[in-house]
Design an enzyme around this catalytic site. Structure first.
Site, mmCIF file in Angstrom:
data_model
loop_
_atom_site.group_PDB
_atom_site.id
_atom_site.type_symbol
_atom_site.label_atom_id
_atom_site.label_comp_id
_atom_site.label_asym_id
_atom_site.label_seq_id
_atom_site.Cartn_x
_atom_site.Cartn_y
_atom_site.Cartn_z
ATOM 1 N N ALA A 265 0.854 -1.186 0.000
ATOM 2 C CA ALA A 265 0.000 0.000 0.000
ATOM 3 C C ALA A 265 0.883 1.226 0.000
ATOM 4 O O ALA A 265 2.107 1.147 0.108
ATOM 5 C CB ALA A 265 -0.894 -0.014 1.240
ATOM 6 N N LYS A 266 0.223 2.363 -0.097
ATOM 7 C CA LYS A 266 0.945 3.621 -0.206
ATOM 8 C C LYS A 266 1.924 3.832 0.969
ATOM 9 O O LYS A 266 3.012 4.348 0.795
ATOM 10 C CB LYS A 266 -0.049 4.763 -0.254
ATOM 11 C CG LYS A 266 0.487 5.865 -1.088
ATOM 12 C CD LYS A 266 -0.495 6.826 -1.629
ATOM 13 C CE LYS A 266 0.294 7.960 -2.247
ATOM 14 N NZ LYS A 266 0.641 7.869 -3.586
#
Ligand code: GLU
Length: 494
Positions: A265-266
Site C-alpha cells: 500500500a501507499k
C-alpha cells in the site's frame, strides 16, 4: 451479418499466436502492482506474440479521463510497447470499452434470450437494506433473486413506471473449475457465488461482462491478472459457456506484499510509476525489479533487460506464493543499471534532474556520479556546488590547519588546477605529500587536511565528488576563481 440482438462479430483467430493484454481501469495513478501485471503480460506474449492495451473505462463513477494518457506514457517509459491499442488501433478496434457499448448490449441480450441472465429492477435502497439484514444475521451478502421469476406483464409494468433496470447473471448450479497456469487446479461451488450485475442501468457493462466479451472478440489467448480476481473467475467461466465461447487460459499472479507482509500500500512507499521516475529510478531497473515479484529464472542471474525477460519468462516459472516488495533491492538494481549506462546516456537521463546544467556539463556530471549513486535524484545535491558560489569562511577553509599552512597549500595548488592536466589528482597528492612530510601527527592525516582545504574552496562541502571531477565540472576559469577567492579569505594572520 444478421442484425438480430444476438449477433456479435466473430472472434479474431490467429492460430498458434499468443495474444495477451493489459486492461487497466483508468481510475487513478498507475500503481506498481498494475505495472507488474502489464510487464508479465508483455513478457509472456513472447517475442512472437502480440501485446494489447485495452482501456476498461466502464466504471463511470471512478473514471479519470487523464489517466488514459498517463498510463500510456508510463508504459512507454518502461518500454512496454503494445502492438494494438487505443492510440494505434488494430484488427479489433476500438480498444476503449466505452466505445464498444453496443457489443456488450448484444451479449447481454443473447444471455437474456438464453435464460443465462435476467432483468432486475430492485432499487439501490432495497439492495442496501437486504445487505444490511444479511450482515446482521451473519449471512454472506448477496442478491436474493427477487426479480428472477418476474412475469412478462410485471416487467412491463415496472418499465412503464420508469424503474431503472439492470441485467444480472443467473449463476447456475454446479461447480466451476479450471486449471490455473499459476495456481494449479481451482474449483468453486457456484452456489457460493452471487448473481453478478452484468449491465448497469446507465447502459454500461460491468467489468465482468465487458472483459469476457472483449477477451473473446480480441482473440486473447491468456489472461494474466492479479489474484484478487480469482473469486470472480467462476462468473466469467459461466459467461463464456453461456455465450458459446471457450475461455482463454487463466493465470492469477500472487499478491505483492510490503516488507511487513501486509498487502502493498501507499504507506510502504509503493506509489505510482511516475513517482518512481521522479525519484530517479531507471525504467530498466523498475522492469528488472518487478519481474522478480512473482517470477524467477531458476538460476542465480539477477540482471535482466526487457528483451531478455520477454524471451525467458514462462508460465512454468511464475510463482504462486506472494511476492515481497524490497525497496533496497530496487535501489541495488538501480545502481547496477546506472553503471551500465554510458556517461553520455546517463547524462541524458540526468537532464530532468539538473535543469541548471548546460548540455556540456551533463556528461562530466554523469562520469562524476555514476559509481556513487543509486538514484538519479541524489545527483542535484552532489553537484549543487557548481551553481552556488560557496564563499567559504576562513575558519571553514582552514579547519584544524594553521591559517598559513592552509594558505600555502592553496597557493601551491592554484597552478595545478590551471594546468587542467589529466593527472591532476596525482599532482595534487604529490604536492600535499611533500607539504605534509614534516607533520608531527603523521603525513596521512595532514594530506587529508590539505586536500580538504581545496575541496572546501571549490565546493564549500565537506563531502564532494573527486576534486578533479569537480574542477572539470566547474571549468578551469571558475575553479581558478574559487581557489583565488578562498586564498583571499585566508590572507592575514589567524
Ligand atoms: N480492469 C481490470 C483491472 O484494472 C482488469 C483485470 C483483468 O486483467 O482482467 O484490474
Amino acid at each position: 451479418m444478421s442484425e438480430g440482438p444476438a449477433s456479435l462479430p466473430t472472434s479474431i483467430s490467429l492460430p498458434g499466436r499468443r495474444r495477451l493484454r493489459f486492461a487497466p481501469s483508468p481510475t487513478g495513478a498507475l500503481h506498481i502492482g498494475n505495472v507488474r501485471t502489464a510487464l508479465f503480460n508483455y513478457c509472456l506474449a513472447g517475442p512472437e506474440g502480440r501485446f494489447l492495451l485495452r482501456i476498461e473505462d466502464t466504471d463511470r463513477e471512478r473514471y479519470r479521463p487523464e489517466s488514459v494518457l498517463e498510463y500510456q506514457a508510463e508504459l512507454r517509459w518502461l518500454g512496454l510497447l503494445w502492438d494494438e491499442g487505443p492510440d494505434m488501433g488494430g484488427p479489433c478496434a476500438p480498444y476503449v470499452e466505452s466505445e464498444r457499448l453496443p457489443l456488450y448490449r448484444k451479449a447481454a441480450d443473447r444471455l437474456l434470450e438464453g435464460g443465462a441472465a435476467y432483468p432486475c429492477f430492485c432499487s439501490r435502497e432495497r439492495l442496501e437494506e437486504l445487505r444490511a439484514a444479511q450482515r446482521a444475521s451473519g449471512l454472506p451478502t448477496r442478491y436474493d433473486r427477487r426479480c428472477l421469476h418476474l412475469r412478462p406483464d410485471e416487467m412491463s409494468q415496472l418499465r412503464a413506471e420508469g424503474r431503472p433496470e439492470v441485467v444480472r447473471l443467473r449463476m447456475p448450479e454446479g461447480e466451476s473449475s479450471w486449471n490455473d497456469l499459476v495456481l494449479g487446479p481451482q474449483r468453486f461451488d457456484n452456489a457460493e457465488i452471487d448473481d453478478q450485475v452484468l449491465l448497469k442501468s446507465d447502459g454500461y457493462p460491468t467489468y465482468h461482462l465487458a472483459h469476457v466479451v472483449d477477451d473473446h472478440l480480441m482473440g486473447v489467448t491468456h489472461v494474466v491478472r492479479a489474484v484478487e480476481w480469482l473469486p470472480s473467475t467462476p462468473k466469467h467461466l459461466v459467461l463464456y459457456r453461456a455465450l458459446g465461447w471457450s475461455p482463454p487460459e487463466l493465470a492469477h499472479v500472487p499478491l505483492v506484499l510490503g516488507p511487513d507482509r501486509q498487502k502493498l500500500a501507499k504507506r510502504h512507499g509503493a506509489a505510482g510509476v511516475s513517482e518512481y521516475r521522479e525519484m530517479g529510478y531507471l525504467p530498466e531497473a523498475v522492469v528488472n525489479f518487478l519481474a522478480f515479484l512473482g517470477w524467477s529464472p531458476g538460476t542465480e542471474e539477477e540482471v535482466f533487460a526487457l528483451p531478455d525477460l520477454r524471451s525467458r519468462m514462462t508460465f512454468e516459472r511464475l510463482q504462486s506464493s506472494p511476492a515481497v516488495f524490497d525497496g533496497q533491492r530496487l535501489d541495488y538494481l538501480n545502481g547496477v543499471w546506472i553503471r551500465r549506462l554510458s556517461p553520455g546516456e546517463l547524462g541524458r537521463r540526468l537532464r530532468p534532474f539538473l535543469p541548471q546544467a548546460s548540455p556540456e556539463q551533463l556528461e562530466p556530471i554523469a562520469e562524476m556520479v555514476r559509481e556513487r549513486i543509486r538514484r538519479l535524484d541524489e545527483v542535484p545535491g552532489l553537484v549543487a556546488f557548481a551553481w552556488a558560489d560557496p564563499e567559504p569562511s576562513a575558519s571553514l577553509l582552514q579547519g584544524s590547519l594553521s591559517r598559513s599552512a592552509a594558505r600555502d597549500f592553496l597557493q601551491s595548488a592554484v597552478p595545478v588546477f590551471q594546468g587542467g592536466s589529466a593527472e591532476l589528482m596525482e599532482a595534487l597528492r604529490a604536492l600535499a605529500g611533500s607539504a605534509a612530510a614534516s607533520s608531527s601527527d603523521g603525513a596521512k592525516a595532514e594530506v587529508r587536511r590539505l586536500m580538504r582545504v581545496v575541496r572546501i574552496a571549490l565546493t564549500g562541502q565537506e563531502v564532494s565528488p573527486p576534486l578533479d571531477a569537480c574542477a572539470r565540472l566547474l571549468g578551469p576559469q571558475e575553479a581558478d576563481r574559487r581557489l583565488r577567492n578562498a586564498l583571499g579569505r585566508l590572507q592575514g594572520p589567524g
